[in-house]
Design an enzyme around this catalytic site. Sequence first.
Site, PDB file in Angstrom:
ATOM      1  N   CYS A  81       0.860  -1.181   0.000  1.00  0.00           N
ATOM      2  CA  CYS A  81       0.000   0.000   0.000  1.00  0.00           C
ATOM      3  C   CYS A  81       0.899   1.235   0.000  1.00  0.00           C
ATOM      4  O   CYS A  81       1.784   1.362   0.860  1.00  0.00           O
ATOM      5  CB  CYS A  81      -0.899   0.002   1.230  1.00  0.00           C
ATOM      6  SG  CYS A  81      -1.844   1.532   1.412  1.00  0.00           S
TER       7      CYS A  81
ATOM      8  N   ASP B 124      -0.459  -5.628   0.495  1.00  0.00           N
ATOM      9  CA  ASP B 124      -1.784  -5.905  -0.051  1.00  0.00           C
ATOM     10  C   ASP B 124      -1.691  -7.220  -0.808  1.00  0.00           C
ATOM     11  O   ASP B 124      -0.755  -7.426  -1.591  1.00  0.00           O
ATOM     12  CB  ASP B 124      -2.230  -4.799  -1.018  1.00  0.00           C
ATOM     13  CG  ASP B 124      -2.726  -3.561  -0.304  1.00  0.00           C
ATOM     14  OD1 ASP B 124      -3.297  -3.703   0.799  1.00  0.00           O
ATOM     15  OD2 ASP B 124      -2.560  -2.456  -0.842  1.00  0.00           O
TER      16      ASP B 124
ATOM     17  N   VAL C  77       2.048 -15.836 -23.212  1.00  0.00           N
ATOM     18  CA  VAL C  77       2.977 -15.547 -22.123  1.00  0.00           C
ATOM     19  C   VAL C  77       3.478 -16.865 -21.529  1.00  0.00           C
ATOM     20  O   VAL C  77       2.713 -17.819 -21.351  1.00  0.00           O
ATOM     21  CB  VAL C  77       2.334 -14.638 -21.046  1.00  0.00           C
ATOM     22  CG1 VAL C  77       1.220 -15.338 -20.297  1.00  0.00           C
ATOM     23  CG2 VAL C  77       3.383 -14.104 -20.089  1.00  0.00           C
TER      24      VAL C  77
ATOM     25  N   LEU D  12       4.687 -19.116 -18.536  1.00  0.00           N
ATOM     26  CA  LEU D  12       4.175 -19.078 -17.170  1.00  0.00           C
ATOM     27  C   LEU D  12       5.233 -18.824 -16.099  1.00  0.00           C
ATOM     28  O   LEU D  12       4.967 -18.106 -15.138  1.00  0.00           O
ATOM     29  CB  LEU D  12       3.408 -20.364 -16.860  1.00  0.00           C
ATOM     30  CG  LEU D  12       2.133 -20.551 -17.684  1.00  0.00           C
ATOM     31  CD1 LEU D  12       1.457 -21.864 -17.321  1.00  0.00           C
ATOM     32  CD2 LEU D  12       1.184 -19.380 -17.500  1.00  0.00           C
TER      33      LEU D  12
ATOM     34  N   GLU E 151      -5.712   0.137  -8.432  1.00  0.00           N
ATOM     35  CA  GLU E 151      -6.086   0.495  -9.801  1.00  0.00           C
ATOM     36  C   GLU E 151      -4.852   0.648 -10.692  1.00  0.00           C
ATOM     37  O   GLU E 151      -4.834   0.196 -11.837  1.00  0.00           O
ATOM     38  CB  GLU E 151      -6.891   1.798  -9.801  1.00  0.00           C
ATOM     39  CG  GLU E 151      -8.182   1.747  -8.999  1.00  0.00           C
ATOM     40  CD  GLU E 151      -8.013   1.909  -7.485  1.00  0.00           C
ATOM     41  OE1 GLU E 151      -9.041   1.849  -6.790  1.00  0.00           O
ATOM     42  OE2 GLU E 151      -6.873   2.084  -6.987  1.00  0.00           O
TER      43      GLU E 151
END
EC number: 1.7.1.13
Length: 129
Positions: free
Chosen positions: A34, A41, A56, A58, A76
């Site tokens: 955070c 988080d 992609v 892995l 976000e």
Amino acid sequence: MSSQPSKDLETFENPQPGRDYTIRIRVPEFTCLCPKTGQPDFATLFLDYVPRARCVELKSLKLYVWAFRDQGAFHEKVTNEILNDLVAATDPNFMRLTAEFNVRGGVYTTVVAEHRHPDWQPPVPVTLP
């Protein structure tokens, strides 16, 4: 390939470039910090994509996700950053990243970000009886 966290995403050729199909990947151990509190988080990432020429790899995705462990970022921002990097690496027909963050202060956050290639037309959905 290293086993250290890295922002380098490796890809490989799509084995079926003439077919629309969906790849679904679940990453249950995403962690970032955070930016306000410095506290970790935790989130589960759900990646759904329809590849064009590249997929992609892995293990590189795992190491890429690990690279966020000590990075401060709002939910976000980090969700959109990951989507942008994956789109840049694979140039998919369609990609959706859903980040379901664990509860913090009694609040759950889910961020959904999408990319659609401008030349791609999704197939008509099949409705079964």
